[in-house]
Design a protein around this motif. Structure first.
Motif, PDB file in Angstrom:
ATOM      1  N   LYS A 103       0.793  -1.225   0.000  1.00  0.00           N
ATOM      2  CA  LYS A 103       0.000   0.000   0.000  1.00  0.00           C
ATOM      3  C   LYS A 103       0.830   1.282   0.000  1.00  0.00           C
ATOM      4  O   LYS A 103       0.332   2.341  -0.379  1.00  0.00           O
ATOM      5  CB  LYS A 103      -0.943   0.015   1.213  1.00  0.00           C
ATOM      6  CG  LYS A 103      -2.015  -1.044   1.171  1.00  0.00           C
ATOM      7  CD  LYS A 103      -2.904  -0.983   2.398  1.00  0.00           C
ATOM      8  CE  LYS A 103      -3.718   0.310   2.464  1.00  0.00           C
ATOM      9  NZ  LYS A 103      -4.733   0.368   1.393  1.00  0.00           N
ATOM     10  N   ARG A 104       2.091   1.226   0.422  1.00  0.00           N
ATOM     11  CA  ARG A 104       2.879   2.449   0.573  1.00  0.00           C
ATOM     12  C   ARG A 104       3.645   2.754  -0.708  1.00  0.00           C
ATOM     13  O   ARG A 104       4.430   1.948  -1.202  1.00  0.00           O
ATOM     14  CB  ARG A 104       3.849   2.313   1.746  1.00  0.00           C
ATOM     15  CG  ARG A 104       4.634   3.602   2.034  1.00  0.00           C
ATOM     16  CD  ARG A 104       3.733   4.692   2.545  1.00  0.00           C
ATOM     17  NE  ARG A 104       4.475   5.874   2.973  1.00  0.00           N
ATOM     18  CZ  ARG A 104       4.315   7.085   2.441  1.00  0.00           C
ATOM     19  NH1 ARG A 104       3.459   7.251   1.437  1.00  0.00           N
ATOM     20  NH2 ARG A 104       4.996   8.115   2.904  1.00  0.00           N
ATOM     21  N   GLN A 151      -7.252   6.139  -3.789  1.00  0.00           N
ATOM     22  CA  GLN A 151      -7.383   6.407  -2.365  1.00  0.00           C
ATOM     23  C   GLN A 151      -7.145   5.161  -1.513  1.00  0.00           C
ATOM     24  O   GLN A 151      -7.063   5.256  -0.282  1.00  0.00           O
ATOM     25  CB  GLN A 151      -8.752   7.012  -2.070  1.00  0.00           C
ATOM     26  CG  GLN A 151      -8.901   8.451  -2.560  1.00  0.00           C
ATOM     27  CD  GLN A 151      -7.884   9.391  -1.935  1.00  0.00           C
ATOM     28  OE1 GLN A 151      -7.806   9.506  -0.712  1.00  0.00           O
ATOM     29  NE2 GLN A 151      -7.074  10.049  -2.759  1.00  0.00           N
ATOM     30  N   ASP A 154      -1.506   4.330  -0.070  1.00  0.00           N
ATOM     31  CA  ASP A 154      -0.922   5.346   0.823  1.00  0.00           C
ATOM     32  C   ASP A 154       0.253   6.003   0.096  1.00  0.00           C
ATOM     33  O   ASP A 154       1.420   5.717   0.350  1.00  0.00           O
ATOM     34  CB  ASP A 154      -0.462   4.716   2.134  1.00  0.00           C
ATOM     35  CG  ASP A 154      -1.620   4.196   2.960  1.00  0.00           C
ATOM     36  OD1 ASP A 154      -2.711   4.798   2.912  1.00  0.00           O
ATOM     37  OD2 ASP A 154      -1.447   3.172   3.653  1.00  0.00           O
ATOM     38  N   THR A 156       2.658   9.167  -1.390  1.00  0.00           N
ATOM     39  CA  THR A 156       3.193  10.514  -1.203  1.00  0.00           C
ATOM     40  C   THR A 156       3.932  10.878  -2.478  1.00  0.00           C
ATOM     41  O   THR A 156       4.837  10.149  -2.903  1.00  0.00           O
ATOM     42  CB  THR A 156       4.181  10.606  -0.025  1.00  0.00           C
ATOM     43  OG1 THR A 156       3.562  10.138   1.168  1.00  0.00           O
ATOM     44  CG2 THR A 156       4.635  12.058   0.168  1.00  0.00           C
ATOM     45  N   THR A 205       2.748   8.872   8.515  1.00  0.00           N
ATOM     46  CA  THR A 205       1.351   8.859   8.086  1.00  0.00           C
ATOM     47  C   THR A 205       0.805  10.250   7.765  1.00  0.00           C
ATOM     48  O   THR A 205      -0.183  10.373   7.044  1.00  0.00           O
ATOM     49  CB  THR A 205       0.460   8.207   9.156  1.00  0.00           C
ATOM     50  OG1 THR A 205       0.583   8.926  10.385  1.00  0.00           O
ATOM     51  CG2 THR A 205       0.864   6.755   9.379  1.00  0.00           C
ATOM     52  N   TYR A 208       0.645  10.692   4.042  1.00  0.00           N
ATOM     53  CA  TYR A 208      -0.063   9.715   3.220  1.00  0.00           C
ATOM     54  C   TYR A 208      -1.131  10.444   2.395  1.00  0.00           C
ATOM     55  O   TYR A 208      -1.753  11.387   2.853  1.00  0.00           O
ATOM     56  CB  TYR A 208      -0.748   8.661   4.088  1.00  0.00           C
ATOM     57  CG  TYR A 208       0.169   7.593   4.644  1.00  0.00           C
ATOM     58  CD1 TYR A 208       1.555   7.705   4.581  1.00  0.00           C
ATOM     59  CD2 TYR A 208      -0.356   6.464   5.255  1.00  0.00           C
ATOM     60  CE1 TYR A 208       2.379   6.718   5.107  1.00  0.00           C
ATOM     61  CE2 TYR A 208       0.460   5.470   5.781  1.00  0.00           C
ATOM     62  CZ  TYR A 208       1.818   5.604   5.709  1.00  0.00           C
ATOM     63  OH  TYR A 208       2.644   4.638   6.245  1.00  0.00           O
ATOM     64  N   LYS A 209      -1.327   9.986   1.164  1.00  0.00           N
ATOM     65  CA  LYS A 209      -2.323  10.549   0.254  1.00  0.00           C
ATOM     66  C   LYS A 209      -2.121  12.051   0.095  1.00  0.00           C
ATOM     67  O   LYS A 209      -3.053  12.850   0.210  1.00  0.00           O
ATOM     68  CB  LYS A 209      -3.736  10.220   0.723  1.00  0.00           C
ATOM     69  CG  LYS A 209      -4.029   8.719   0.774  1.00  0.00           C
ATOM     70  CD  LYS A 209      -5.425   8.435   1.274  1.00  0.00           C
ATOM     71  CE  LYS A 209      -5.716   6.941   1.237  1.00  0.00           C
ATOM     72  NZ  LYS A 209      -4.824   6.146   2.118  1.00  0.00           N
TER      73      LYS A 209
END
Length: 220
Positions: A103-104, A151, A154, A156, A205, A208-209
């Motif tokens: 997810k990252r 969405q 996660d 950046t 975190t 994130y997004k």
């Protein structure tokens, strides 16, 4: 920590690989031509892939703590030739992440992916109209894609100013969420310092997004 790095044979990707290995990370470098990556390390695995095929990427992403994309496009005369590198590659990256359960995501774009008031002279009057306008436009499209359709990831997106091949300066790197550029910051930054920032925020975190502009801050 285990990361998968795309664009590892490019100047920014190489610095990311070197910084990660220096930190003791396990690194999977995903490249089109493995012969171009001459770094040797017990914690480095180099794999040949087609970055536009998610089915090739997915097995190499598995069990990674993060995917880091340092892919970069080529400038064209007056920045007129359309580019789809960033959007096309990101769609395959995200598809592969979904397949592998990772997810990252951290990806590099640049200052000025969208025109805003007060942006530096060099972006408004030189880079965008004369040199890398096509790349900035496609970076912006990539950012929009992540925001609107990813969405569940996660991500950046790190927006640095002009990149140099100088060693790390030791200066603190500051970041502002949602900004296209930073006021009162140098318009250049070392690729190694960008790499350090990206690895520092893998588990941060608060970004994130988000798309964050980075640059050098002042030492206390």
């Amino acid at each position: 920590m285990k990361i998968a790095v795309l664009g590892a044979t490019g100047p920014s990707g190489l610095q990311t690989v070197l910084e990660a290995l220096e930190r003791g990370f396990s690194v999977v470098a995903l490249v089109r031509n493995p012969d171009k990556l001459t770094v040797k390390d017990n914690n480095l695995q180099v794999c040949k892939v087609d970055i536009f095929k998610e089915e090739e990427l997915a097995p190499h992403f598995k069990d990674s703590d993060a995917v880091v994309s340092c892919l970069g496009g080529q400038a064209s005369l007056f920045g007129w030739t359309p580019s789809t590198l960033y959007t096309d590659s990101m769609k395959s990256i995200v598809g592969a992440m979904r397949r592998s359960g990772v997810k990252r995501l951290i990806a590099v774009s640049a200052w000025g992916t969208a025109a805003t008031d007060g942006e530096p002279f060099i972006i408004r009057w030189i880079l965008r109209p004369l040199i890398i306008g096509n790349l900035l436009h496609n970076m912006g499209e990539m950012e929009d894609y992540l925001n609107k359709e990813c969405q569940d990831i996660d991500y950046t997106v790190v927006r640095p100013p002009g990149l140099t091949n100088q060693p790390s300066t030791g200066q603190p790197v500051i970041a502002e969420n949602g900004r296209q550029f930073l006021d009162n910051s140098a318009t250049q930054i070392s690729r190694r310092d960008v790499a350090k920032y990206m690895l520092d925020i893998i588990k941060e975190t608060s970004v994130y997004k988000a798309c964050v502009a980075i640059g050098y801050g002042k030492k206390n």
